[in-house]
Design a protein around this motif. Structure first.
Motif, PDB file in Angstrom:
ATOM      1  N   TRP A  10       1.075  -1.240  -0.080  1.00 24.14           N
ATOM      2  CA  TRP A  10       0.015   0.045  -0.028  1.00 24.14           C
ATOM      3  C   TRP A  10       0.879   1.191   0.048  1.00 24.14           C
ATOM      4  O   TRP A  10       0.398   2.382   0.186  1.00 24.14           O
ATOM      5  N   GLU A  11       2.060   1.016  -0.417  1.00 22.01           N
ATOM      6  CA  GLU A  11       2.963   2.315  -0.600  1.00 22.01           C
ATOM      7  C   GLU A  11       2.467   3.412  -1.367  1.00 22.01           C
ATOM      8  O   GLU A  11       2.586   4.593  -1.095  1.00 22.01           O
ATOM      9  N   GLN A  12       1.852   2.839  -2.584  1.00 22.87           N
ATOM     10  CA  GLN A  12       1.317   3.919  -3.255  1.00 22.87           C
ATOM     11  C   GLN A  12      -0.193   4.276  -3.137  1.00 22.87           C
ATOM     12  O   GLN A  12      -0.875   4.960  -4.096  1.00 22.87           O
ATOM     13  N   GLY A  13      -0.659   4.012  -2.173  1.00 18.71           N
ATOM     14  CA  GLY A  13      -1.958   4.105  -1.814  1.00 18.71           C
ATOM     15  C   GLY A  13      -2.881   2.763  -2.057  1.00 18.71           C
ATOM     16  O   GLY A  13      -2.407   1.600  -2.178  1.00 18.71           O
TER      17      GLY A  13
END
Length: 335
Positions: A281-284
């Motif tokens: 979920w680093e990029q959302g």
């Protein structure tokens, strides 16, 4: 993998700063979504509070999960009476967790409660169950003071059971351990819809490893994928509905990576605080999950993103504890 490697009950430990899902029934209502006449997802108006289901035939109806408090259970039964004229004769528990089962006692005695044998075996310590679930009540823990009886299922099965509601068949499957040891999937073949409880959620959602590590969970997911090739839609216990096989594939990929990264760290002798894992979920949010939540607004999406990150930290902790609990890492790597 030997079953003795799976903890006897849910891990109570949580990471520092862990929030977890808000399961309080405050503000909860269930919104019916029809798949066919008599087949409904009963969706929580506030994700990730608990979803439920109603499946009716000409002779009888079945409710999926009982709710967390007597009030929720009564609301579900009232809603069932509004949606079908068939009497509720069955209640299926997809897991033993209290937010799905504390409402069992509010169903009439002649309603048959059915679930996997492993679920019933885990419904033996009400005090402990209230303790671990209280952490997700967000200030409403006092509601559990009124939960004094944990009605256990009347009918259990090991891997498969089938119910005929009158012109509508319901299949109940236990594919093996997942989120818990007894996850039960309720499948309606004529609508190709499955109520999956905590076992499978919408693709891109973080799951919770509470009793066991990734490897037994992976075996169970692959068994579900083989057994239900015609599955279209899943109604999870929490969060949005979604494509069933996309959800399974996404979770398989997540668990495979989690296993590889944590096992490698344990093999290298790293302490828990030095375990480094991929953050999905680093990029959302996964775009598929974000789209499914779009109707709930930006706040719900941001809340789900924070929850997914919290749950990932819990999964790393739980997997590390399993992989260092009195057996060798080689056992896991060779499985």
């Amino acid at each position: 993998m030997p079953m003795s490697h799976i903890p006897d009950r849910e891990i109570a430990e949580r990471p520092d700063g862990y929030g977890g899902p808000n399961l309080s029934p405050t503000g909860l209502r269930h919104l019916p979504h029809a798949f066919a006449d008599g087949v409904y997802a009963l969706m929580a108006n506030i994700p990730p509070k608990d979803n439920n289901g109603l499946i009716a035939g000409s002779r009888a109806a079945l409710v999926v999960d009982a709710g967390i408090t007597p009030e929720v259970s009564r609301e579900l039964q009232k809603l069932a009476g509004e949606l079908t004229t068939s009497p509720v004769r069955y209640l299926a528990n997809t897991t033993y967790h209290g937010d799905h089962t504390f409402g069992n006692a509010q169903f009439p005695d002649d309603v048959v409660i059915v679930t996997s044998r492993a679920n019933k075996e885990n419904m033996a310590d009400l005090a402990y169950e209230k303790q671990v679930r209280a952490g997700n009540m967000y200030g409403d823990e006092a509601m559990f003071d009124r939960i004094t009886t944990w009605r256990t299922p009347d009918l259990v099965f090991d891997s498969y059971a089938e119910l005929d509601l009158g012109g509508r068949q319901v299949q109940l499957w236990h594919f093996g351990p997942g989120n818990g040891p007894g996850d039960t999937v309720v499948y309606v073949p004529d609508t190709r819809t499955a109520w999956t409880g905590n076992f499978v959620c919408h693709a891109g959602t973080a799951h919770m490893l509470l009793q066991g590590g990734p490897l037994p969970y992976l075996d169970s997911l692959r068994a579900m994928r083989r057994t239900l090739p015609d599955l279209d839609t899943i109604v999870p216990g929490h969060g949005s509905m979604g494509d069933g096989h996309a959800a399974i594939d996404a979770l398989v990929g997540y668990l495979e990576r989690l296993h590889e990264e944590v096992a490698a760290a344990v093999e290298a002798g790293k302490p828990l605080e030095e375990v480094v894992t991929t953050d999905p979920w680093e990029q959302g949010l996964d775009p598929r999950l974000a789209a499914a939540l779009s109707g709930y607004g930006e706040r719900a999406q941001q809340g789900m993103l924070a929850l997914c990150r919290d749950l990932h930290r819990l999964n790393v902790l739980a997997t590390y504890r399993v992989y260092t609990a009195g057996h060798t890492v080689e056992t896991w790597l060779s499985t």
